[in-house]
Design an enzyme around this catalytic site. Structure first.
Site, PDB file in Angstrom:
ATOM      1  CG  ASP A 235       0.477  -4.063   2.075  1.00 44.36           C
ATOM      2  OD1 ASP A 235       0.656  -4.969   2.913  1.00 44.36           O
ATOM      3  OD2 ASP A 235       1.274  -3.124   1.899  1.00 44.36           O
TER       4      ASP A 235
ATOM      5  CD  GLU B  93       0.988  -1.266   8.038  1.00 47.30           C
ATOM      6  OE1 GLU B  93       0.736  -0.470   8.979  1.00 47.30           O
ATOM      7  OE2 GLU B  93       1.368  -0.887   6.914  1.00 47.30           O
TER       8      GLU B  93
ATOM      9  CE  LYS C 291       3.326  -5.767   3.773  1.00 45.18           C
ATOM     10  NZ  LYS C 291       2.872  -4.585   4.552  1.00 45.18           N
TER      11      LYS C 291
ATOM     12  CG  ASP D 227      -0.356   0.030   2.518  1.00 46.12           C
ATOM     13  OD1 ASP D 227       0.879  -0.145   2.598  1.00 46.12           O
ATOM     14  OD2 ASP D 227      -1.074   0.225   3.522  1.00 46.12           O
ATOM     15  CB  SER D 228       4.567   1.739  -0.175  1.00 41.68           C
ATOM     16  OG  SER D 228       4.766   0.620  -1.022  1.00 41.68           O
TER      17      SER D 228
ATOM     18  CD  GLU E 103       8.305  -0.081   7.232  1.00 42.75           C
ATOM     19  OE1 GLU E 103       7.344  -0.789   6.864  1.00 42.75           O
ATOM     20  OE2 GLU E 103       8.452   1.113   6.891  1.00 42.75           O
TER      21      GLU E 103
END
Ligand code: KIV
Length: 286
Positions: free
Chosen positions: A88, A120, A118, A49-50, A187
Site C-alpha cells: 500500500d 486508494e 496499491k 496500511d491497515s 471494499e
C-alpha cells in the site's frame, strides 16, 4: 532476494489472467513470520496500511508513513517466496501529483522487491494510475470504502445502496481499469454494485465486504484469526480467536513464574548438581 525466487513468484500478469476463472485468494501480512504462514495458501499478499491500526494502534491509517510501509514490505518479501506481494502507498505519499506517486512507488519497489503498489481512489486517481503503469509500476486500485478518506466520509459505512452512489462507484471502477490498474479492490460495497463492476471490467475484482460476486477475496489476517478486535466489520469471518489464546497462554506463564514452576531444571544451565560440580572442577583446571 535471489533472481530465482523473484521468477518463481506469482506475477501481476498471472493475477490478471485469473479473471473469470479460479478465485484469487488474498490476505494481508505485515511481518516475515505471518508472511511465511500465509504464503503457501495465497495468490497475493497485501502489505496493507491497515497495519497502522492493527499493529501500531493508531485510530486510523492516516499516520502511516512510506518508511513504515517499506520496512514492513521488505519483511514480508523476506518471509514469502511464492505469492505476488503488493504494498500500500500510505496517505500523503501519492495525492500531490503523479510525479510524487512515481517517486513513492518506485522507491517502494526498489527497496523491497515487491511486485506492485496499491492506492486508494477512483476517477480522481486515474491520471496517477496511468502515469505509474506507463512507467512499469503495476497498480492495484482500491474503491468503495477508502479508509484514507475517513476524515471526509466520517466513517467506514458500506457504500452503493443509493443509485447515485452506485453509479459513482461503477464510474470509479471503469476509470481505474481504463487507466491500467491490473486489478481493483472493492471494499464494503453493496452486492449488486460489486456484481455489476465484476461483469463490466476485464480486470479481476478483489472483494472485501463486496460479496462473492467478485473475482477474488481479501481479508486482514489479524481480523480473520481474532488478533484485532477493536471492531469487527460485518464482512469478517473469524476462523480463530488467537487474541484470547494469547491471553490464556500469558496467564499460564504468569502462574508458572509466580509459583516458581518455571523455569524448571530442563530450562537451566548447570542446575543439575552433578553437572555443576563438573563445571566447577573444569573451571579450576583452567
Ligand atoms: O490496508 C489494507 O489492509 C487494505 C485491505 C483491507 C484491502 O487496504
Amino acid at each position: 532476494m535471489s533472481a530465482l525466487s523473484r521468477i518463481s513468484r506469482i506475477s501481476v500478469p498471472d493475477i490478471q489472467a485469473r479473471k473469470g476463472s479460479e478465485p484469487v485468494v488474498c490476505l494481508t501480512a505485515y511481518t516475515a513470520p505471518t508472511a511465511k504462514q500465509v504464503d503457501p495458501h495465497t495468490d497475493l499478499i497485501l502489505v496493507g496500511d491497515s497495519l497502522g491500526m492493527v499493529l501500531y494502534g493508531f485510530e486510523t491509517t492516516l499516520p502511516v508513513t512510506l518508511d513504515m510501509m517499506i520496512a514492513h514490505g521488505a519483511a514480508v518479501m523476506r518471509g514469502s517466496s511464492q505469492a505476488c506481494v503488493i504494498i500500500d502507498l500510505p496517505f500523503g505519499s501519492y495525492h500531490e501529483s503523479p510525479e510524487q506517486a512515481f517517486r513513492s512507488a518506485s522507491l517502494t519497489l526498489k527497496k523491497t522487491g515487491a511486485n506492485g503498489v496499491k492506492l486508494e481512489g477512483g476517477v480522481e486517481m486515474a491520471d496517477t494510475i496511468t502515469f505509474l503503469t506507463r512507467r512499469h509500476i503495476p497498480v492495484l486500485a482500491h474503491i468503495g470504502v477508502m479508509p484514507q478518506s475517513v476524515n471526509q466520509t466520517g466513517g467506514y459505512q458500506a457504500r452503493g445502496e443509493d443509485a447515485m452512489e452506485a453509479k459513482r462507484i461503477i464510474a470509479d471502477a471503469m476509470a481505474v481499469a481504463e487507466a491500467g490498474a491490473f486489478a481493483v479492490v472493492i471494499e464494503s460495497t453493496w452486492e449488486p454494485v460489486a456484481r455489476e463492476i465484476t461483469s463490466l471490467l476485464s480486470i479481476p475484482t478483489i472483494g472485501i465486504g463486496a460479496s462473492n460476486a467478485c473475482d477474488g477475496q481479501i481479508l486482514v489476517t489479524e481480523d480473520m484469526i481474532g488478533l484485532f478486535s477493536n471492531f469487527t466489520p460485518k464482512f469478517v469471518k473469524r476462523y480463530a480467536d488467537l487474541g484470547q489464546e494469547i491471553s490464556n497462554l500469558a496467564a499460564a506463564y504468569a502462574a508458572d513464574v509466580r509459583s516458581r514452576r518455571f523455569p524448571g531444571p530442563e530450562h537451566c544451565f548447570g542446575a543439575d548438581k552433578r553437572k555443576a560440580k563438573i563445571a566447577s572442577v573444569s573451571r579450576k583446571a583452567v
